[in-house]
Design a protein around this motif. Structure first.
Motif: not given
Lengths: 340, 340
Positions: B249-250, B278-280
């Protein structure tokens, strides 16, 4: 996820973390790990779900310290951010009392064997100052005892600056070394990597012996210190005729030195230089190249300018090096950049 | 800074920007530019100081669209962020009514010569749909006229999704193409790069001819479309036996599809897959490798998974491709990922 995904070396203290998650009433938590432990994130998330039913979002962006809590996880509906592997930085301004739990992780590796090996090298050198990074601070008493058993005197400096444990140094804070520099003949750094012992050497002016408990090797870094100082001198010289200078300010919560950056920009202008202020989260070679300036001054983590020297095509100076360039400081008064 | 630093091609509309800075009473502004224009930042900052006395902080972090306003500049004491080169995205949630001024920049390049060249290639193909990116939307009427003078019928689709100008497409929004796909035989894309015309081809199912006004070249991208579809098929197949899947997820304000990511994570679990979220901010090969998962699903900008195919060692799927992997969608129903 199964426990087989877990590190043999680190205990993630998840029962303790779960108790705090429950006390905070957090339904979804953000997980942040240093680069070397990132791959344990999915297993940590799985265990937290099993232990206390918490859902997780794992931060995949680079994290090199407690200066960089992934506050953007709060935008992902996380009620609490759990930052593993770093000690909380005293006095670091985290906006809006963001709920960040710092979980220090102790490395399981035994430091005694490599300290015994180092003791042979240190014999007859006088009092030894012991320094290390967060994952080995709990092992420092073992190192002290090992040195004393070998007939050496050992000293561990009180923490200060951004460090909270005796003997602990950070990439931006070497008080545990500088505070006892006058009382020791040499420092013994327990840990891996070159940057921290180099910082101890540059900040304290003393020789440093490195004892790496992972590979069992003992090395001296005097040559490295001399090489780095030559690099820094060269960087200052190369920046001498830079027409446009970028003063870099960090956007990570614990790396924001905006006042310092604006002061350096004014100072540059007063000296007739063209300067502008650049905000950066990560200082990469690509970012500096895209901006196209002739030289930069970094107010980020001191490590960024020095450790990545060969990744940058143009000179990147520390604030104190920029003072030397502008004639506000002598090369003889070179000091390592620290956060105070 | 002197005007000689400025682009010959773009007018930065700084008098207009200054009027808005003064109206907002901003003493310090944040400047954000797309990668190709980053090097004009220092000159823009210098001119703003001359024109209206505003101090500036320039964002040096990568910026690929209006989905990514540098809100961290607000922490740098900036009262207003000026984002150059992108059109505001309608309905994009920017928290706390952050003061961001989007300044569209029109490319100065003449599109008529390359459109004339394209007209020769398009002769006899029926009605031509015209599409382009933000910097050439103002030139579309010229392109329409040029095609008509060559005896061709031209159509420009109304904007929709995240686009605000007729004929405008974004990496995440191809409505200006899909809305007229039934009425045209072929699309003519005016601009450079391969990703946007490829998106038009994949989203509309029509052939696309690319006319690059900078180099004066006209090319068809049918081969590219087939190659990319083979790559996508291969990525889905390679992800087939992945044990651990990361749903990305952005964290950029306009790329946050948290609900979608959580839905995909649940869907994966229901199908007996191990998955985590996962946050990126930036999806780099390094970040994916450090996390060490076997496959990823990206809910970021659709471009990230497809354009960077060769930078990733493990398969990275779009949400729709993941549906195919899980048996929730047929390969025959392959659709391009768009933000709605």
């Amino acid at each position: 996820m199964t426990d087989s995904h877990f590190s043999d070396e680190y205990d993630f203290r998840l029962e303790e973390v779960c108790a705090k998650i429950e006390r905070a009433g957090a339904a979804r938590v953000g997980i942040q790990l240093p680069e070397g432990l990132k791959r344990h994130g999915p297993a940590v998330a799985g265990r937290l779900r099993e232990l206390c039913g918490a859902e997780s979002v794992i931060s995949g962006d680079p994290c090199y310290g407690a200066c960089d809590p992934a506050l953007d996880l709060l935008d992902m509906g996380c009620d609490l951010i759990v930052n593993f592997g770093h000690a909380e930085l005293p006095g670091m301004p985290i906006e809006s009392d963001a709920p960040v739990l710092f979980v220090e992780l102790a490395a399981g590796v035994d430091v005694a064997p490599v300290t015994r090996k180092a003791a042979v090298r240190l014999a007859g050198k006088g009092t030894v100052g012991l320094v290390t990074t967060i994952q080995h601070v709990a092992a420092l008493p073992v190192a002290v005892r090992t040195l004393e058993e070998a007939g050496l005197k050992a000293r561990v400096g009180e923490p200060g600056g951004r460090a909270v444990h005796p003997g602990q140094v950070l990439g931006c804070s070497f008080r545990a070394a500088t505070s006892i520099a006058d009382e020791v003949s040499v420092f013994l750094f327990i840990g891996s990597g070159h940057f921290h012992p180099l910082g101890v050497a540059l900040a304290s002016g003393k020789d440093v012996v490195v004892a790496d408990p992972y590979v069992g090797e003992v090395v001296e870094i005097n040559d490295l210190r001399e090489r780095i100082l030559r690099q820094r001198h060269a960087a200052i010289t190369r920046a001498g005729d830079a027409a446009d200078i970028g003063i870099i300010v960090g956007t990570k919560p614990g790396q924001r030195r905006l006042k310092l950056a604006l002061k350096l920009e004014s100072m540059a202008r007063e000296k007739g230089r063209r300067a502008c202020t650049i905000a950066l989260k990560e200082m990469t070679g690509d970012a500096l190249e895209n901006l196209g300036l002739d030289a930069y001054v970094s107010t980020l983590c001191p490590r960024a300018a020095i450790d990545d020297y060969f990744r940058f095509k143009v000179p990147v100076l520390t604030p104190q090096e920029f003072e030397i360039l502008l004639g506000e400081r002598d090369w003889e008064d070179y000091v390592f950049d620290e956060f105070h």
